[in-house]
Design an enzyme around this catalytic site. Structure first.
Site, PDB file in Angstrom:
ATOM      1  N   LYS A 194     -73.753 107.268  63.723  1.00 57.25           N
ATOM      2  CA  LYS A 194     -72.956 106.713  63.018  1.00 57.25           C
ATOM      3  C   LYS A 194     -71.599 107.003  63.575  1.00 57.25           C
ATOM      4  O   LYS A 194     -70.554 106.097  63.513  1.00 57.25           O
ATOM      5  CB  LYS A 194     -73.117 106.666  61.670  1.00 57.25           C
ATOM      6  N   GLN A 204     -76.206 110.838  52.971  1.00 56.92           N
ATOM      7  CA  GLN A 204     -77.164 110.837  53.825  1.00 56.92           C
ATOM      8  C   GLN A 204     -78.607 111.529  53.356  1.00 56.92           C
ATOM      9  O   GLN A 204     -78.429 112.506  52.690  1.00 56.92           O
ATOM     10  CB  GLN A 204     -76.709 111.692  55.263  1.00 56.92           C
ATOM     11  N   ASP A 220     -74.137 101.598  51.266  1.00 57.83           N
ATOM     12  CA  ASP A 220     -75.493 101.542  51.679  1.00 57.83           C
ATOM     13  C   ASP A 220     -76.131 100.777  50.631  1.00 57.83           C
ATOM     14  O   ASP A 220     -77.379 100.385  50.645  1.00 57.83           O
ATOM     15  CB  ASP A 220     -76.092 103.040  51.310  1.00 57.83           C
TER      16      ASP A 220
END
Ligand code: NAP
Length: 278
Positions: free
Chosen positions: A49, A93, A116
């Site tokens: 990322k 995460q 997300d």
């Protein structure tokens, strides 16, 4: 032989277009990834990322926190990023250590920075057909199917795997596009009965070669989400060599869905910036 739906190629094409839109933004777009502990595969995902975000000129922060952090401290860190005008997107995460309440942490993120798409607010919007910030992997799958002009309206689709990250949101996105969706899981009886009659099959189970050629009909479209690492090699959920002979379109692993997921995170972060600041 099926047409290969190449996620890496599409990602690169879409990243180039996104770069044109984001380069002149001032201040630059800001993305923070919060991780807790030392999970080794998380490190690989965060690095991927970081590379893509930096190439786009985003400000990228990796907030790496100690394994035994208290939930309240983590939430107060999220709140600081919620308030920061320089941060447009926040992700937490996975996996998180067991002492942390993942749902509570996820929902501490400002829904306008929830890139997300996992807060209750954004999940609710998706259910209503308002696709604001939606989970990245299903969004990448829809973009890939669109790129290859796969007709979704009226299509019979089987999605195998009902995780909150992939299968469930994908089944809603496909329903919103007028597909007829069966969502399968570990308690489903006779999976083959569904897959044999499907125009499109998406497999997100996490078991090497779960979907075999005898389970699909000629000319079907196959999307393989699975990633299983064995002896440093990556396998998908589809027995590619065999299913490739019957399908009309198929995604490979790697270079299929995976690269699209990273792209969608970058696009969501841009979208979050526009939603919040105009
Ligand atoms: P997950 O949380 O690992 O759950 C697996 C799902 O598969 C569950 O819904 C489970 O059913 C179902 N399942 C397990 N065994 C089954 C069986 N024998 N028959 C039918 N269904 C079965 O799911 P996930 O997080 O979506 O991950 C799935 C795979 O996709 C993993 O390999 C993961 O690494 C990969 N992934 C890839 C990307 C990408 O960008 N390429 C992104 C996310 C995930 P129950 O609900 O009944 O337990």
């Amino acid at each position: 032989m099926a047409i290969i739906m190449n996620g890496l190629e599409l990602r690169n094409k879409k990243l180039a277009l996104l770069k044109e839109k984001v380069t002149r933004l001032n201040p630059p777009i800001g993305l923070v990834v919060i991780s807790v502990g030392n999970d080794s595969s998380s490190k690989v995902y965060v690095n991927n990322k970081a590379l893509v975000a930096k190439d786009l000129g985003y400000t990228f922060i990796h907030e790496s926190l100690k394994e035994d952090i208290e939930e309240e401290e983590l939430i107060s860190i999220i709140n600081n990023y919620n308030k920061s005008d320089l941060i447009d997107g926040i992700i937490v995460q996975m996996p998180m250590p067991k002492h942390l309440n993942v749902e509570r942490i996820q929902n501490a993120i400002d829904p306008y920075k929830d890139v997300d798409g996992l807060t209750y607010v954004n999940q609710g919007k998706l259910l209503e057909g308002v696709e604001a910030l939606t989970p990245c992997t299903p969004k990448g799958i829809i973009d890939l199917l669109d790129e290859y002009k796969i007709e979704l309206e009226g299509a019979k689709v089987t999605v195998i795997g009902r995780s909150i990250l992939v299968g469930k949101p994908l089944s809603i996105m496909l329903t919103n596009r007028n597909a007829s969706v069966s969502l399968l899981h570990s308690k489903t009886k006779n999976i083959k009965e569904y897959t044999k009659n499907s125009d499109i099959i998406v497999v997100a189970v996490g078991q090497k070669h779960f979907l075999t050629a005898d389970m699909v009909k000629d000319g079907c479209i196959i999307v393989d989400v699975g990633i299983t690492r064995i002896d440093n090699k990556i396998y998908g959920d589809v027995d590619f060599a065999q299913v490739n002979e019957k399908a009309s379109h198929i995604t490979p692993v790697p270079k299929g869905v995976g690269p699209m997921t990273v792209y969608e995170l970058m696009e969501n972060t841009y979208k979050a910036r526009i939603l919040r600041r105009g």
